[in-house]
Scaffold this motif. Structure first.
Motif, PDB file in Angstrom:
ATOM      1  N   ARG A 101      -8.388 -32.618  38.524  1.00  0.00           N
ATOM      2  CA  ARG A 101      -9.276 -33.611  39.127  1.00  0.00           C
ATOM      3  C   ARG A 101      -8.498 -34.521  40.080  1.00  0.00           C
ATOM      4  NH1 ARG A 101     -12.851 -38.360  36.182  1.00  0.00           N
ATOM      5  NH2 ARG A 101     -14.139 -38.840  38.017  1.00  0.00           N
ATOM      6  N   THR A 102      -7.262 -34.824  39.731  1.00  0.00           N
ATOM      7  CA  THR A 102      -6.429 -35.643  40.610  1.00  0.00           C
ATOM      8  C   THR A 102      -6.180 -34.926  41.934  1.00  0.00           C
ATOM      9  OG1 THR A 102      -5.335 -36.729  38.750  1.00  0.00           O
ATOM     10  CG2 THR A 102      -4.178 -36.743  40.866  1.00  0.00           C
ATOM     11  N   ILE A 103      -5.828 -33.650  41.860  1.00  0.00           N
ATOM     12  CA  ILE A 103      -5.597 -32.857  43.063  1.00  0.00           C
ATOM     13  C   ILE A 103      -6.869 -32.763  43.891  1.00  0.00           C
ATOM     14  CG2 ILE A 103      -4.975 -30.558  43.921  1.00  0.00           C
ATOM     15  CD1 ILE A 103      -3.225 -30.258  41.387  1.00  0.00           C
ATOM     16  N   PHE A 104      -7.998 -32.574  43.205  1.00  0.00           N
ATOM     17  CA  PHE A 104      -9.280 -32.500  43.909  1.00  0.00           C
ATOM     18  C   PHE A 104      -9.593 -33.818  44.603  1.00  0.00           C
ATOM     19  CE2 PHE A 104     -13.943 -32.902  44.022  1.00  0.00           C
ATOM     20  CZ  PHE A 104     -14.264 -31.756  44.740  1.00  0.00           C
ATOM     21  N   THR A 105      -9.262 -34.931  43.953  1.00  0.00           N
ATOM     22  CA  THR A 105      -9.503 -36.249  44.552  1.00  0.00           C
ATOM     23  C   THR A 105      -8.715 -36.418  45.840  1.00  0.00           C
ATOM     24  OG1 THR A 105      -9.953 -37.264  42.396  1.00  0.00           O
ATOM     25  CG2 THR A 105      -9.295 -38.739  44.185  1.00  0.00           C
ATOM     26  N   VAL A 106      -7.445 -36.019  45.816  1.00  0.00           N
ATOM     27  CA  VAL A 106      -6.624 -36.104  47.028  1.00  0.00           C
ATOM     28  C   VAL A 106      -7.213 -35.226  48.129  1.00  0.00           C
ATOM     29  CG1 VAL A 106      -4.348 -35.640  48.021  1.00  0.00           C
ATOM     30  CG2 VAL A 106      -4.530 -36.660  45.745  1.00  0.00           C
ATOM     31  N   PHE A 107      -7.728 -34.056  47.760  1.00  0.00           N
ATOM     32  CA  PHE A 107      -8.343 -33.160  48.743  1.00  0.00           C
ATOM     33  C   PHE A 107      -9.569 -33.811  49.382  1.00  0.00           C
ATOM     34  CE2 PHE A 107     -11.714 -30.027  49.574  1.00  0.00           C
ATOM     35  CZ  PHE A 107     -11.109 -29.278  50.583  1.00  0.00           C
ATOM     36  N   VAL A 108     -10.428 -34.423  48.581  1.00  0.00           N
ATOM     37  CA  VAL A 108     -11.640 -35.068  49.109  1.00  0.00           C
ATOM     38  C   VAL A 108     -11.268 -36.230  50.025  1.00  0.00           C
ATOM     39  CG1 VAL A 108     -13.720 -36.381  48.497  1.00  0.00           C
ATOM     40  CG2 VAL A 108     -13.077 -34.362  47.166  1.00  0.00           C
ATOM     41  N   LEU A 109     -10.281 -37.023  49.621  1.00  0.00           N
ATOM     42  CA  LEU A 109      -9.835 -38.134  50.458  1.00  0.00           C
ATOM     43  C   LEU A 109      -9.258 -37.621  51.779  1.00  0.00           C
ATOM     44  CD1 LEU A 109      -8.071 -40.383  47.777  1.00  0.00           C
ATOM     45  CD2 LEU A 109     -10.361 -40.666  48.743  1.00  0.00           C
ATOM     46  N   THR A 110      -8.586 -36.482  51.727  1.00  0.00           N
ATOM     47  CA  THR A 110      -8.036 -35.894  52.949  1.00  0.00           C
ATOM     48  C   THR A 110      -9.143 -35.433  53.882  1.00  0.00           C
ATOM     49  OG1 THR A 110      -6.066 -35.182  51.738  1.00  0.00           O
ATOM     50  CG2 THR A 110      -6.486 -34.120  53.850  1.00  0.00           C
ATOM     51  N   VAL A 111     -10.208 -34.882  53.321  1.00  0.00           N
ATOM     52  CA  VAL A 111     -11.356 -34.479  54.146  1.00  0.00           C
ATOM     53  C   VAL A 111     -11.972 -35.702  54.828  1.00  0.00           C
ATOM     54  CG1 VAL A 111     -13.698 -33.511  54.098  1.00  0.00           C
ATOM     55  CG2 VAL A 111     -11.867 -32.425  52.784  1.00  0.00           C
ATOM     56  N   MET A 112     -12.043 -36.816  54.117  1.00  0.00           N
ATOM     57  CA  MET A 112     -12.552 -38.049  54.725  1.00  0.00           C
ATOM     58  C   MET A 112     -11.689 -38.467  55.912  1.00  0.00           C
ATOM     59  SD  MET A 112     -13.590 -40.501  51.536  1.00  0.00           S
ATOM     60  CE  MET A 112     -14.871 -40.061  50.367  1.00  0.00           C
ATOM     61  N   SER A 113     -10.382 -38.412  55.731  1.00  0.00           N
ATOM     62  CA  SER A 113      -9.477 -38.753  56.816  1.00  0.00           C
ATOM     63  C   SER A 113      -9.634 -37.785  57.983  1.00  0.00           C
ATOM     64  CB  SER A 113      -8.029 -38.743  56.315  1.00  0.00           C
ATOM     65  OG  SER A 113      -7.118 -39.058  57.339  1.00  0.00           O
ATOM     66  N   LEU A 114      -9.868 -36.519  57.670  1.00  0.00           N
ATOM     67  CA  LEU A 114     -10.081 -35.500  58.700  1.00  0.00           C
ATOM     68  C   LEU A 114     -11.300 -35.854  59.557  1.00  0.00           C
ATOM     69  CD1 LEU A 114      -8.848 -32.546  59.310  1.00  0.00           C
ATOM     70  CD2 LEU A 114     -10.944 -31.737  58.230  1.00  0.00           C
ATOM     71  N   LEU A 115     -12.409 -36.203  58.899  1.00  0.00           N
ATOM     72  CA  LEU A 115     -13.637 -36.576  59.615  1.00  0.00           C
ATOM     73  C   LEU A 115     -13.419 -37.839  60.441  1.00  0.00           C
ATOM     74  CD1 LEU A 115     -16.226 -35.951  56.755  1.00  0.00           C
ATOM     75  CD2 LEU A 115     -15.896 -34.562  58.802  1.00  0.00           C
ATOM     76  N   ASN A 116     -12.697 -38.783  59.854  1.00  0.00           N
ATOM     77  CA  ASN A 116     -12.380 -40.039  60.536  1.00  0.00           C
ATOM     78  C   ASN A 116     -11.709 -39.774  61.879  1.00  0.00           C
ATOM     79  OD1 ASN A 116     -11.486 -42.597  61.263  1.00  0.00           O
ATOM     80  ND2 ASN A 116     -10.582 -43.064  59.290  1.00  0.00           N
ATOM     81  N   ASN A 117     -10.688 -38.925  61.861  1.00  0.00           N
ATOM     82  CA  ASN A 117      -9.911 -38.674  63.068  1.00  0.00           C
ATOM     83  C   ASN A 117     -10.613 -37.720  64.028  1.00  0.00           C
ATOM     84  OD1 ASN A 117      -7.080 -40.034  62.737  1.00  0.00           O
ATOM     85  ND2 ASN A 117      -7.596 -39.220  60.723  1.00  0.00           N
ATOM     86  N   MET A 118     -11.441 -36.821  63.516  1.00  0.00           N
ATOM     87  CA  MET A 118     -12.264 -35.985  64.388  1.00  0.00           C
ATOM     88  C   MET A 118     -13.173 -36.845  65.251  1.00  0.00           C
ATOM     89  SD  MET A 118     -13.513 -32.700  62.121  1.00  0.00           S
ATOM     90  CE  MET A 118     -14.644 -32.174  63.428  1.00  0.00           C
ATOM     91  N   ASP A 119     -13.812 -37.817  64.618  1.00  0.00           N
ATOM     92  CA  ASP A 119     -14.780 -38.651  65.328  1.00  0.00           C
ATOM     93  C   ASP A 119     -14.116 -39.477  66.420  1.00  0.00           C
ATOM     94  OD1 ASP A 119     -17.465 -40.017  65.569  1.00  0.00           O
ATOM     95  OD2 ASP A 119     -16.237 -41.722  64.973  1.00  0.00           O
ATOM     96  N   ARG A 120     -12.917 -39.973  66.147  1.00  0.00           N
ATOM     97  CA  ARG A 120     -12.270 -40.873  67.104  1.00  0.00           C
ATOM     98  C   ARG A 120     -11.938 -40.207  68.427  1.00  0.00           C
ATOM     99  NH1 ARG A 120      -8.042 -44.694  63.744  1.00  0.00           N
ATOM    100  NH2 ARG A 120      -9.468 -45.329  62.084  1.00  0.00           N
ATOM    101  N   VAL A 121     -11.649 -38.905  68.414  1.00  0.00           N
ATOM    102  CA  VAL A 121     -11.236 -38.244  69.653  1.00  0.00           C
ATOM    103  C   VAL A 121     -12.311 -37.337  70.235  1.00  0.00           C
ATOM    104  CG1 VAL A 121      -8.801 -38.318  69.007  1.00  0.00           C
ATOM    105  CG2 VAL A 121     -10.160 -36.317  68.429  1.00  0.00           C
TER     106      VAL A 121
END
Length: 471
Positions: A6-26
């Motif tokens: 679950r910890t590893i999965f949490t880091v993965f979900v947070l990484t996807v959020m960061s991915l979307l964040n940076n996709m939108d900016r550019v």
């Protein structure tokens, strides 16, 4: 130490959020020439698009920092992600024409509010799941989403816009992924207690320093941490450069190639820049994290700050060589773009690591928010507009040669800012070790330093102040 699935999965979900964040900016940058045509904008007006977004982001960062230190972090992130997805999708339906440009700006500002939630809070959850090398590794994986997301923003935006024959389609992909991610986050993500990693790893055997104090107390204590202040100023220099380059690099290279070869397309430029940003950024994030860890453990305790300083200096030199000598060959320009991307991303993990081990757990969201607010306020809130305004002052000629010349020489301001950032990080290295030891004493000793005075923990304002328990 957390190591469950679950910890590893949490880091993965947070990484996807960061991915979307940076996709939108550019994404905007990838289709910027088409947006300029749709709303009849010059370079200065186009730069306002990013500035409005960043101003909104930095305005609400302290709000989510305050909430993130006190309330359920998964709920806050999910709500912000749903808001971001809604307004990003809605922005694609704004009617063309200069008279409707204000509505597009308003929706971009609202997307900044949504991004402020998960952009501020996510790193603090990782900090409460891991310590030391594992924390550095987890942060490196999380921040890989910065170059990958930025590259995908260019690639997906330009390819989808090309396929759909409209720039509006560039804003249709990421919102759907965002909605799904928000639901998964609130249902399955871990929400560890503040300071959980330090307690579990025996950094301290009590919860001193893990309860919230007032916002004013937090800010006063944070601003007395010299390493944090200096690295935050260096962070602002990094953001100034990244903001200007993320917004203007693709148009500049597009006009440069047109002026040299007589032929270029936004799709081709977006593809090249996306690939270089992705691989250069990934190499930079991994190299920066690895080099900082090695230096800290084997060579010099100030390794994080040294890596940040080297990254800023190298990116400034690479940018200068690209802008000055790129006019002789587009290949030369692309080579130095890669070197600049690699260098600027060296800082990504070390600069966050510095914050996490010099600021106590109960103040990390606030410190993260304040650092990001300062970084955006002094950095990319203004840099896209400044570069656009300087280029308009150089020439109003719309020819590719004139636009290439104006944008390249207006971007030279970033080389000076990079060197200024290098200086801030070098000064931060002089105070880093002392500030880290001070934080460890604060959370682990019976006799601790609070507001620069020696007091016993039973009388500490952190323990005695009447504030709600963390949830």
């Amino acid at each position: 130490m957390a190591n469950s699935k679950r910890t590893i999965f949490t880091v993965f979900v947070l990484t996807v959020m960061s991915l979307l964040n940076n996709m939108d900016r550019v994404t905007v940058s990838g289709v910027l020439p088409d947006i300029k045509k749709a709303f009849d904008l010059n370079n200065g007006q186009a730069g306002i698009i990013q500035s409005v977004f960043i101003i909104s982001y930095l305005t609400f960062s302290p709000v989510f920092g305050f909430l993130g230190d006190r309330y359920n972090r998964n709920t806050l992130m999910s709500m912000g992600l749903l808001m971001w997805a809604s307004v990003t999708f809605a922005s694609s339906f704004v009617a063309k024409g200069k008279q409707h440009f204000w509505l597009f700006l308003l929706l971009r500002a609202c997307s900044g509010i949504g991004e402020a939630s998960y952009g501020i809070i996510a790193p603090t959850i990782i900090a409460d799941l891991f310590t030391d090398r594992k924390r550095t590794t987890a942060l490196a994986l999380y921040y890989l989403a910065v170059p990958i997301g930025s590259a995908l923003g260019f690639l997906v935006g330009t390819f989808v816009a090309k396929a759909a024959k409209t720039w509006r389609a560039a804003f249709w992909v990421s919102p759907g992924i965002g909605v799904v991610t928000a639901v998964i986050c609130i249902l399955f993500n871990e929400n560890p207690p503040r300071g959980n990693a330090e307690v579990n790893s025996n950094v301290t055997d009590n919860w001193h320093g893990f309860r919230a104090t007032s916002w004013i107390t937090d800010i006063k204590a944070i601003l007395k941490t010299r390493t944090y202040v200096l690295s935050s100023l260096g962070y602002a220099c990094q953001f100034f450069t990244i903001g200007a380059l993320a917004f203007w690099s693709a148009p500049t290279l597009y006009y440069l190639q047109l002026s040299i070869t007589g032929h270029a397309t936004l799709l081709q430029t977006g593809l090249y820049f996306g690939i270089i940003l992705c691989f250069g950024g990934i190499a930079g994030v991994l190299t920066g994290a690895g080099a900082a860890s090695y230096l800290k453990e084997n060579v010099i305790k100030e390794g994080d700050a040294i890596v940040c300083a080297v990254g800023m200096a190298t990116s400034g030199i690479s940018l200068y060589l690209c802008l000055v000598f790129g006019e002789f060959s587009i290949v030369i320009a692309w080579v130095f773009v890669f070197m600049g991307c690699f260098a600027i991303f060296l800082l990504t993990t070390p600069i966050t690591d510095i914050l996490l081990y010099t600021i106590p757990p109960a103040r990390r969201s606030t410190a993260e928010a304040f650092q990001i607010a300062v970084g955006h306020l002094l950095g990319d809130a203004a840099s896209p507009y400044i570069v656009g305004a300087i280029s308009d002052a150089i020439t109003i000629n719309k020819s590719p040669v004139a636009q290439s010349y104006a944008l390249r020489y207006s971007l030279l301001i970033c080389t000076f800012v990079c060197m200024l950032g290098c200086g801030f990080h070098l000064f931060a290295s002089l105070t880093l070790v002392n500030d880290r030891e001070k934080m460890l004493r604060l959370i682990g000793d019976n006799d601790v330093l609070v507001d620069d005075q020696q007091v016993v923990s039973e009388n500490s304002d952190i323990l005695q102040e009447k504030t709600p328990l963390l949830r």
